[in-house]
Design a protein around this motif. Structure first.
Motif, PDB file in Angstrom:
ATOM      1  N   CYS A  13      15.079 -47.765 -45.089  1.00 63.18           N
ATOM      2  CA  CYS A  13      13.731 -47.549 -44.540  1.00 63.18           C
ATOM      3  C   CYS A  13      13.521 -46.175 -43.917  1.00 63.18           C
ATOM      4  N   LEU A  86       9.373 -53.411 -39.497  1.00 58.33           N
ATOM      5  CA  LEU A  86      10.611 -53.127 -40.229  1.00 58.33           C
ATOM      6  C   LEU A  86      11.843 -53.550 -39.425  1.00 58.33           C
ATOM      7  N   CYS A 103      15.120 -48.879 -35.779  1.00 65.93           N
ATOM      8  CA  CYS A 103      13.668 -49.006 -35.931  1.00 65.93           C
ATOM      9  C   CYS A 103      12.992 -49.192 -34.576  1.00 65.93           C
TER      10      CYS A 103
END
Length: 121
Positions: A13, A86, A103
């Protein structure tokens, strides 16, 4: 271990979050008065690409407070929500927990980017 974590982060990500920060940075840089904000966005896009081995320390002044409030209204909330979603998804698995924590670090940074300082561990 940082190297492997950063490579996996980039694939999972990191690239998505960095692109979001970069888009907001470009939008801020279009306005001449927003160039300092856009430069901050580019600095944090770099952090989103390789977060392992770096910490974020928060501090600041009254000017940072005013800029943070404006930032939340004009871009920070969207990045924060994306990073939180996320992070929550990544924390559903045991292997994804370290990535989810990164995150959450980026989500906090998305709310308070001014006065924040990135340092190597």
């Amino acid at each position: 271990m940082k190297f492997i974590g950063n490579i996996l982060w980039f694939i999972i990500c990191g690239l998505v979050l960095a692109l979001i920060w970069a888009v907001f940075g470009l939008l801020w840089c279009i306005t001449i008065i927003g160039i300092p904000v856009g430069l901050q966005c580019f600095k944090f896009a770099n952090l989103c690409l390789w977060p392992f081995g770096r910490d974020v320390y928060f501090g600041g002044s009254a000017v940072s407070l005013v800029l943070n409030v404006l930032w939340i209204i004009f871009g920070g909330l969207e990045i924060c929500i994306t990073a939180l979603i996320l992070g929550a998804v990544l924390c559903l698995t045991i292997i994804g927990i370290p990535f989810g924590l990164q995150c959450f670090k980026i989500a906090k940074l998305a709310l308070l980017p001014f006065g924040a300082e990135i340092q190597a561990k």
